[in-house]
Enzyme design. Structure first.
Site, PDB file in Angstrom:
ATOM      1  N   GLU A  69      13.082 -10.230   9.082  1.00 17.00           N
ATOM      2  CA  GLU A  69      11.786 -10.769   9.504  1.00 17.00           C
ATOM      3  C   GLU A  69      11.952 -11.941  10.481  1.00 17.00           C
ATOM      4  O   GLU A  69      11.339 -12.992  10.334  1.00 17.00           O
ATOM      5  CB  GLU A  69      10.968 -11.175   8.276  1.00 17.00           C
ATOM      6  CG  GLU A  69      10.745  -9.996   7.348  1.00 17.00           C
ATOM      7  CD  GLU A  69       9.887 -10.296   6.123  1.00 17.00           C
ATOM      8  OE1 GLU A  69       9.858 -11.438   5.690  1.00 17.00           O
ATOM      9  OE2 GLU A  69       9.268  -9.335   5.612  1.00 17.00           O
ATOM     10  N   GLU A 126       1.843 -11.561  -4.953  1.00 17.94           N
ATOM     11  CA  GLU A 126       1.552 -11.484  -3.518  1.00 17.94           C
ATOM     12  C   GLU A 126       0.735 -10.249  -3.142  1.00 17.94           C
ATOM     13  O   GLU A 126      -0.247 -10.343  -2.410  1.00 17.94           O
ATOM     14  CB  GLU A 126       2.868 -11.500  -2.735  1.00 17.94           C
ATOM     15  CG  GLU A 126       2.669 -11.310  -1.254  1.00 17.94           C
ATOM     16  CD  GLU A 126       3.985 -11.248  -0.477  1.00 17.94           C
ATOM     17  OE1 GLU A 126       5.047 -11.538  -1.049  1.00 17.94           O
ATOM     18  OE2 GLU A 126       3.926 -10.886   0.706  1.00 17.94           O
ATOM     19  N   ASP A 156       8.712  -3.856  -0.955  1.00 19.38           N
ATOM     20  CA  ASP A 156       8.313  -5.261  -1.053  1.00 19.38           C
ATOM     21  C   ASP A 156       7.272  -5.511  -2.150  1.00 19.38           C
ATOM     22  O   ASP A 156       6.111  -5.757  -1.831  1.00 19.38           O
ATOM     23  CB  ASP A 156       7.741  -5.700   0.317  1.00 19.38           C
ATOM     24  CG  ASP A 156       7.748  -7.206   0.485  1.00 19.38           C
ATOM     25  OD1 ASP A 156       8.279  -7.889  -0.388  1.00 19.38           O
ATOM     26  OD2 ASP A 156       7.220  -7.680   1.501  1.00 19.38           O
TER      27      ASP A 156
HETATM   28  C1  GCU Z   1       7.524 -10.668   2.000  1.00 17.99           C
HETATM   29  C2  GCU Z   1       6.603 -11.827   2.208  1.00 17.99           C
HETATM   30  C3  GCU Z   1       7.187 -12.854   3.129  1.00 17.99           C
HETATM   31  C4  GCU Z   1       8.555 -13.280   2.595  1.00 17.99           C
HETATM   32  C5  GCU Z   1       9.426 -12.042   2.427  1.00 17.99           C
HETATM   33  C6  GCU Z   1      10.755 -12.340   1.767  1.00 17.99           C
HETATM   34  O1  GCU Z   1       7.638  -9.914   3.154  1.00 17.99           O
HETATM   35  O2  GCU Z   1       5.391 -11.373   2.706  1.00 17.99           O
HETATM   36  O3  GCU Z   1       6.313 -13.948   3.180  1.00 17.99           O
HETATM   37  O4  GCU Z   1       9.139 -14.187   3.446  1.00 17.99           O
HETATM   38  O5  GCU Z   1       8.788 -11.114   1.604  1.00 17.99           O
HETATM   39  O6  GCU Z   1      10.918 -11.937   0.628  1.00 17.99           O
HETATM   40  O7  GCU Z   1      11.621 -12.922   2.371  1.00 17.99           O
END
Ligand code: GCU
Length: 806
Positions: A288, A396, A368
């Site tokens: 990400e 979440e 996730d």
């Molecule tokens: C999810 C979440 C993110 C977080 C990521 C992670 O995608 O939405 O906010 O950073 O998980 O576990 O690193």
């Protein structure tokens, strides 16, 4: 009567009734076998003193000597201190690290609480107190050992005090770029964690900020560790991979560059000078947008081992290297692309290439934290490299604590799953305990994300998830029903009605949420691009995030078979792979996870996929309406403050479940209605104003009105409206000229989920006025007073007799 804010969680130690407390013996003293006031053994003794006073009304003094004549004493110490004080250890079975022995009927009417180490001693003390607090005086003489040494929690706290995916107010750890000065809440958190045998907390976000290494923050970490250590809770930190470059001023963060290694060695030594018992590092890299070893053309193992070597000289610290590595720019038009394959693709070939103090931290499902996923196949693909499973107490994707979902049943389902590695029994609980593959360090972690709200997590009932997580990490065979009953007795009281109702709502909460959110393994169907909260089934597809459903006018689901799809089923050991490869043996609840099928595909139940979608959403939303009604039965049985707070949230959830239901059902109806030509049973009952009505300007009030032409009678009037960020509009509703109610669009002050700025599935909500007498011909009028950018938006009104929900 003092207000019960929730701050003490399950450690309120409510006084037992005199009938119960008088039945318990009186203790003469607490004998604490450690004089160091910062040791967990000493803390255990203080806790016993405080707890016995509150639960049983007994004032008991401390002593530091175990003498032959000690009678009616509660003795607390470690195995070592107990045996050197002459305590009788011959009946104590083998204790593992953190384990304890509790004997409530030892010689001379004594209670013996003996820990394998200091943490074990405090765990034993909590065990004893929590038994007493439930009025359980049954004699016990038994040892309790953890299933796994790693039982951590992760906080996703940012240095500015915000919390990523946190739904309970700002951080208790950080504010304005620095560690806070006041450690009160931090010590209170450590107490709660310790009571459920959680031994470490990683205090900052996995999307980490290198400024954590500033001098003042290192001092702050020192303070946090000092505040938590007396409770037996160690701290760890998350690292930003590019810190050498961005914080240290080096030209690179290449893990094979000696200068980079030196930088990490030095900074690690510095951290250990402040926190000598640091539990380790958590790393999110190449995920990400985060940099990582792949940025420098190195392997993930090269990256992890660099941190492992930096930790090694300082003790038993471990690197928790997250397996959440994936490409979020995947091209959906390629049928074989699949984010669920990423963890195995990246890590399988590196098995055995990680240093001994690296643990791969694996989210429980391949994507996730969705409402339903199969277990991550990576859990069956590492043999020599140790692993920890990652859960998420923060809901979440499961309603963000504005909906309540008790997750112990979900976690048990994953842990009870048999991976059949090499054709042998391989339950995930035995893999993560280390037993199945002979690992010496492995276990559990969870994203917790408590905040400064007095409920800690944003919803009184959702605290049961933290409690359950601790229980399950200690003993993965813990029964979710017994756990919620135990938690309820401690948190709300011993009355059977309280226990039964809360256990019922809790056990029904996950299937209910799954029904009204996303069924058949299609994932949660919330908005994955924006807030991850309300419904937005269209957001899953058409982007690179890979949480696809591949829904079109005719068919839906991810083809993850080896034969025709992404091959994900083939990442599981042979027996499991065969089960998922074949549509006949794939359970219905994972059908769309593994197979792409026409909407008319028949499930094992005999229903078509689309009919199941429709019915399940109606059933789920209908069932959510029962939660506030069940809860209402507890009025007067529990304190008013928490009663009202939970009542409000369950009522909100009931309303929002209808938003979910309609949004998902309309979406699929629109997507495939023409093609299905009537084979979907779809009805919509009476309501008016099908689309949002808003005021014309943000100054003058607006009015929506309608003459009611149906027969006179008593009805519930439900108003669906939108409450979004940007203002707090006010509303008044009247009937036949008489005011029947008013409300304010201020949910952003009362709920913790991520709010939206728009009229959408996140902001859509409902308020209901019950038992209203309506005369045929009455004029129903709603006057909305806009505020800021919130233009008093109304969606529709539905007027139905009690018992009918729409
Ligand atoms: C999810 C979440 C993110 C977080 C990521 C992670 O995608 O939405 O906010 O950073 O998980 O576990 O690193």
């Amino acid at each position: 009567m003092t207000i019960e804010t929730g701050l003490d969680g399950w450690l309120r130690y409510a006084a037992l009734s005199p009938a119960l407390s008088n039945a318990q013996q009186r203790y003469s003293s607490i004998i604490v076998l450690d004089t160091d006031e910062t040791s967990p053994v000493y803390t255990a003794a203080k806790e016993l003193q405080d707890g016995l006073k509150r639960i049983l009304g007994q004032d008991i003094e401390f002593h530091f000597q175990l003498t032959g004549g000690s009678s009616s004493s509660i003795v607390v110490g470690t195995l070592e201190s107990f045996s050197s004080a002459g305590g009788n250890t011959k009946d104590i079975p083998e204790l593992k690290e953190d384990g304890f022995w509790l004997n409530t009927h030892a010689d001379n009417n004594c209670v013996h609480i003996v820990g394998q180490n200091e943490r074990g001693a405090i765990y034993g003390a909590f065990e004893y107190l929590m038994r007493l607090a439930q009025g359980n005086f049954d004699p016990v003489a038994s040892a309790s050992n953890p299933s796994a040494p790693i039982r951590w929690v992760n906080q996703w706290d940012n240095l500015d005090g915000s919390i990523e995916r946190g739904y309970a107010g700002p951080s208790i750890f950080f504010k304005d770029g620095e560690v806070v000065k006041d450690m009160t809440r931090i010590a209170q958190l450590a107490r709660l964690l310790s009571s459920v045998r959680i031994n470490a907390v990683v205090v900052n976000n996995v999307n980490a900020n290198p400024k954590l290494f500033s001098e003042s923050n290192l001092d702050g970490l020192h303070r946090i560790a000092n505040a938590m250590r007396p409770w037996g809770v160690r701290i760890g930190i998350s690292l930003y991979f590019d810190s050498p470059k961005e914080f240290g001023g080096l030209p690179t963060s290449d893990p094979l560059d000696p200068a980079v290694n030196d930088w990490w060695n030095d900074i690690t030594a510095k951290v250990y000078r402040k926190v000598p018992d640091l539990v380790g590092y958590t790393i999110k890299a190449n995920s990400e947008g985060q940099p990582g070893p792949l940025t420098y053309n190195r392997t993930l193992a090269d990256g992890a081992n660099m941190f492992a070597r930096a930790l090694k000289p300082h003790g038993d610290g471990v690197v928790m290297y997250r397996a959440f590595v994936y490409n979020h720019h995947l091209d959906e038009s390629v049928w074989k692309h699949d984010r669920a394959n990423a963890a195995v693709d990246y890590f399988k070939d590196l098995d055995g290439k990680f240093d001994d103090n690296v643990i791969v931290q694996i989210k429980w499902g391949p994507i996730d934290f969705q409402v339903r996923e199969p277990p991550s196949p990576l859990l069956a693909n590492l043999r020599k490299t140790k692993a920890a499973i990652e859960f998420q107490v923060a809901q979440e994707y499961l309603g963000q604590q504005s909906h309540f979902v008790y997750m112990a049943p979900l976690w048990r389902e994953i842990l009870d799953f048999d991976m059949r590695i090499d054709g042998r029994s391989s339950h995930i609980r035995d893999i993560v305990s280390g037993e199945r593959l002979g690992w010496n360090r492995s276990g559990y972690t969870t994203v917790l994300n408590i905040g400064s709200d007095s409920t800690w997590i944003g919803h009184h009932l959702s605290m049961s998830n933290l409690y359950a997580y601790g229980r399950i990490a200690w003993d993965p065979l813990s029964d979710p029903v017994s756990v919620i009953q135990e938690w309820t007795r401690l948190t709300f009281g011993l009355d059977k009605t309280i226990v039964d109702i809360i256990a019922k709502i809790s056990m029904e909460s996950w299937p209910t949420y799954e029904n009204y959110s996303g069924n058949l393994g299609v994932q949660t169907l919330c908005d994955i691009i924006y807030t991850h909260y309300g419904p937005s089934p269209g957001s899953q597809d058409g982007n690179g995030w890979g949480q696809w459903t591949r829904a079109n006018a005719h068919s839906i689901g991810m083809d993850r078979t080896v034969a025709t799809g992404s091959g994900n089923s083939g990442q599981y050991p042979a027996e499991v792979a065969a089960r998922y490869e074949n549509i006949e043996t794939t359970p219905d609840n994972l059908l769309l996870w593994f197979h792409h099928v026409p909407y008319t595909h028949r499930l094992k139940s005999g229903k078509t996929v689309i009919q199941h979608f429709y019915d399940a959403h109606y059933e789920g939303a209908a069932h959510a309406q029962t939660f506030p009604l069940e809860w209402a039965k507890l009025k007067g049985l529990i304190d008013d403050y928490r009663f009202e707070q939970v009542a409000f949230k369950l009522q909100y959830q009931a309303g929002h479940s209808i938003v979910w239901r309609d949004s998902v059902n309309y979406f699929y109806f629109a997507k495939c209605a023409f093609w299905l030509q009537g084979c979907l049973c779809y009805t919509r009952r009476g309501s008016f104003w099908g689309k949002a009505v808003i005021t014309e300007t943000n100054e003058a009030p607006g009015t929506a009105q309608k003459e009611l032409t149906f027969p006179s009678g008593t009805y519930n009037i439900a108003v669906n409206y939108y409450d979004h960020l940007g203002g707090r509009a006010k509303y008044e509703i009247s009937l036949g000229g008489k005011l029947i109610g008013s409300w304010v669009g201020d949910l952003e002050d009362r709920l913790g989920h991520d709010f939206s700025e728009y009229l959408d599935g996140h902001s859509a909500t409902r308020v209901t006025f019950r038992g209203i007498k309506v005369e045929q011909g009455d004029l129903l009028k709603i006057v909305g007073q806009p505020d800021g950018s919130e233009l008093a938006p109304l969606d529709y009104v539905s007027i139905l007799p009690e018992g009918t929900i729409d």
